[in-house]
Design a protein around this motif. Sequence first.
Motif, PDB file in Angstrom:
ATOM      1  N   LYS A  69       0.888  -1.197  -0.131  1.00  0.00           N
ATOM      2  CA  LYS A  69      -0.157   0.053  -0.024  1.00  0.00           C
ATOM      3  C   LYS A  69       0.818   1.287   0.034  1.00  0.00           C
ATOM      4  O   LYS A  69       0.527   2.061  -0.511  1.00  0.00           O
ATOM      5  N   ASN A  70       2.139   1.163   0.463  1.00  0.00           N
ATOM      6  CA  ASN A  70       2.927   2.525   0.537  1.00  0.00           C
ATOM      7  C   ASN A  70       3.823   2.344  -0.658  1.00  0.00           C
ATOM      8  O   ASN A  70       4.529   3.803  -1.063  1.00  0.00           O
ATOM      9  N   LEU A  71       3.955   1.539  -1.552  1.00  0.00           N
ATOM     10  CA  LEU A  71       4.732   1.942  -2.930  1.00  0.00           C
ATOM     11  C   LEU A  71       4.435   2.765  -3.859  1.00  0.00           C
ATOM     12  O   LEU A  71       5.007   3.515  -4.322  1.00  0.00           O
ATOM     13  N   PRO A  72       3.119   3.030  -4.114  1.00  0.00           N
ATOM     14  CA  PRO A  72       2.721   4.102  -4.934  1.00  0.00           C
ATOM     15  C   PRO A  72       3.225   5.463  -4.555  1.00  0.00           C
ATOM     16  O   PRO A  72       3.840   6.203  -5.431  1.00  0.00           O
ATOM     17  N   GLU A  73       3.058   5.796  -3.375  1.00  0.00           N
ATOM     18  CA  GLU A  73       3.742   7.183  -2.702  1.00  0.00           C
ATOM     19  C   GLU A  73       5.361   7.059  -2.883  1.00  0.00           C
ATOM     20  O   GLU A  73       5.695   8.062  -3.099  1.00  0.00           O
ATOM     21  N   LEU A  74       5.927   5.728  -2.296  1.00  0.00           N
ATOM     22  CA  LEU A  74       7.371   6.088  -2.239  1.00  0.00           C
ATOM     23  C   LEU A  74       7.879   6.119  -3.686  1.00  0.00           C
ATOM     24  O   LEU A  74       8.749   7.052  -3.860  1.00  0.00           O
ATOM     25  N   TYR A  75       7.412   5.360  -4.888  1.00  0.00           N
ATOM     26  CA  TYR A  75       7.868   5.521  -6.241  1.00  0.00           C
ATOM     27  C   TYR A  75       7.540   6.920  -6.734  1.00  0.00           C
ATOM     28  O   TYR A  75       8.562   7.718  -7.522  1.00  0.00           O
ATOM     29  N   TYR A  96       8.728  -4.327  -8.680  1.00  0.00           N
ATOM     30  CA  TYR A  96       7.312  -3.567  -8.788  1.00  0.00           C
ATOM     31  C   TYR A  96       6.815  -3.259  -9.999  1.00  0.00           C
ATOM     32  O   TYR A  96       7.416  -2.355 -10.903  1.00  0.00           O
ATOM     33  N   GLU A  97       5.623  -3.619 -10.334  1.00  0.00           N
ATOM     34  CA  GLU A  97       5.204  -3.612 -11.761  1.00  0.00           C
ATOM     35  C   GLU A  97       4.741  -2.325 -12.256  1.00  0.00           C
ATOM     36  O   GLU A  97       4.692  -1.938 -13.480  1.00  0.00           O
ATOM     37  N   ASN A  98       4.410  -1.433 -11.263  1.00  0.00           N
ATOM     38  CA  ASN A  98       3.809  -0.165 -11.599  1.00  0.00           C
ATOM     39  C   ASN A  98       4.996   1.007 -11.503  1.00  0.00           C
ATOM     40  O   ASN A  98       4.734   2.352 -11.264  1.00  0.00           O
TER      41      ASN A  98
END
Length: 141
Positions: A69-75, A96-98
């Motif tokens: 859940k934190n990956l979109p914001e991190l990237y 990470y695919e996105n």
Amino acid sequence: SQVSRVRVVLGEYSDAALKICRQNIRRNGLSARVVSVQADARERPGRTLGEFQCIISNPPYGERIEEKKNLPELYRQIGERFRELDSWSMYLITSYENTEKYIGRKADKNRKIYNGMMKTYFYQFLGPKPPKRKAGEKIEE
């Protein structure tokens, strides 16, 4: 030789991993060429060693459910910092695919590689090439 002039600033977020990195730098006789600092890929780099540089990072993949859940914001934050560094290149290893979606840019090159048995990707976001040096021109210290 050309290689002896290479300087690397190694940034690591984790205290424990940074300690291991520093031990490996000393053990391999690289202290004159590799500087290790505590760093966070979401923040703008501090001291720089020249205009044309690169970031090589292995950010979290989100393999644990609570991390996903934190990956979109991190990237997204990594992408924001990279956009501020207009003469830099950035290389990311992640599964990470996105990645490209949240970095905000399609990678110039993307290679499939394996980290152990895990399929990952080596995303290459290329900055401009530095100007060619004239014969005998010294590298800025």
